[in-house]
Design an enzyme around this catalytic site. Structure first.
Site: not given
Length: 408
Positions: A235, A263, A350
């Site tokens: 993402h 992901d 992230s």
């Protein structure tokens, strides 16, 4: 193989992106590995309430447990009911469905617990839920179809309760989705989150990339060609996108990116004259102390993991859930195969590296997301953190077959 897992990315592949400030810089010999090894040990002590001696001893115990876990999974076969590491006793706990196999587990050096459901049985239920959520049948990667489980926040196999745990969010439960899983009886239990899972929209092997929107995960390479790659969260970047490291310097183009469903993303190192890669994870900004990472692991529940990200730096916790499917708030479909843990993760972390605290620092995965309150990890408010990473074991199995990548 591709396995279904729940939400929230934390770091985990093989090594982190090391940022060089000059194309001629030789970063590795000048940077002290001990400095950041001590830094991570300090984070373990702070976040887990350990002394320095306990933190070092725990790594040895977990190293033994991870190796034992692999061998017993193979030898117990259909009688294997799941496993987890008990940090209080330093033991691997192994579930068995056959009382006659208890002695085998004990003799090997683990603690045996007799349970009703095998891991294979629970994995099959979890796989059925994944199919109901729209996951395409068969191996490999594909986009999601239509889900009949709207309203559920996720599901995973829990070895401690010997059940498939279905996660809901307080106030968002939907009877239709709950009725779809009721037929599994006592093989399913339930948990409730106060906040919905969400991605942590940013990227860092501890270093920032793409204007500090995310963190870099691990450096990978093809040993035959010597070409370098960077693993991060899906993402955080799109297929074909140009990616930049610290200082806005071009690093390379994204070869593949997967989100939702999975992901992770693989970025080609297209500017090797500037960026110097190796098996390292550090904290942002770069060029400080670093740790060497080696191989990779897919550790059991209870194992300590530490993550590096540009927002919260080094934080540590324990693996609480494996192979979880998670429906992030505002995302079109579920993410499969995530590992949940209790280290603090916030936006910007992230894509960052997650490592297991074994006798060597072992890549576990890249940060995916977390359950946040006012954009802060839950421990800020005295609650237990709920965070996720996408396992590097899954990433290497997929990208290794396509691009020949391994950890450094």
């Amino acid at each position: 193989m591709r396995r279904p897992m729940i939400v929230l990315v934390t770091a985990a592949v093989a090594c982190a992106l090391a940022v060089a400030t000059q194309s001629t810089a030789v970063a590795a010999p000048k940077r002290g590995g001990t400095a950041t090894t001590d830094e991570v040990l300090v984070a373990m002590q702070r976040d887990l309430g350990l002394t320095a001696t306990q933190a070092k001893g725990l790594r040895v115990q977990e190293d033994k447990a991870v190796k034992l876990d692999g061998s017993l999974r193979d030898s117990l076969g259909s009688s294997f009911g799941g496993s987890w590491f008990d940090a209080r006793t330093g033991e691997l706990v192994v579930n068995v469905t056959d009382q006659a196999r208890v002695g085998e587990v004990t003799k090997a050096g683990a603690r045996a617990v007799v349970v009703r459901h095998s891991e294979a049985e629970l994995d099959a239920i979890r796989a059925e839920l994944d199919t109901l959520s729209g996951k395409a049948p068969g191996a490999g990667r594909a986009k999601n179809g239509t889900s009949v489980l709207t309203g559920l926040a996720g599901w995973h196999v829990d070895p401690k309760t010997n059940s498939v745990v279905v996660t809901t969010v307080k106030g968002q439960e939907r009877p239709a989705a709950l009725s779809a899983v009721a037929r599994y009886g006592d093989a399913v239990t339930y948990e409730q989150l106060d906040q919905a899972p969400r991605t942590a929209n940013f990227m860092d092997g501890g270093d920032e990339i793409n204007g500090a929107s995310c963190s870099a995960g691990f450096n990978l390479r093809n040993p035959s060609t010597g070409h370098g790659y960077l693993l991060t969260a899906g993402h955080c970047t799109s297929g074909g996108q140009a990616n930049y490291g610290q200082g806005g310097v071009f690093f390379g183009y994204t070869l593949q990116s997967w989100f939702p469903t999975f992901d992770d993303a693989l970025i080609s190192a297209d500017n090797p004259g500037y960026w110097f890669q190796g098996p390292w994870v550090d904290t942002n900004p770069s060029n400080g102390g670093f740790i060497n990472v080696s191989g990779y692991s897919d550790s059991p529940v209870g194992t300590v993991v530490c993550k590096s990200g540009i927002t919260t730096k080094w934080t540590c916790g324990t693996i609480t859930v494996k192979d979880e499917t998670v429906q992030y708030n505002g995302v079109s479909g579920p993410v499969y195969g995530l590992t949940r843990h209790s280290a603090c993760v916030e936006p910007g972390d992230s894509g960052g590296a997650n490592v297991a605290a074994l006798s060597v620092w072992s890549p576990e995965g890249v940060t995916s997301g977390a359950s946040l309150l006012f954009n802060r990890c839950l421990s800020t408010y005295g609650l237990t953190n709920v965070s996720w990473y996408f396992p590097i074991a899954d990433s290497l199995a997929f990208y290794g077959s396509v691009y020949g990548v391994t950890t450094w």
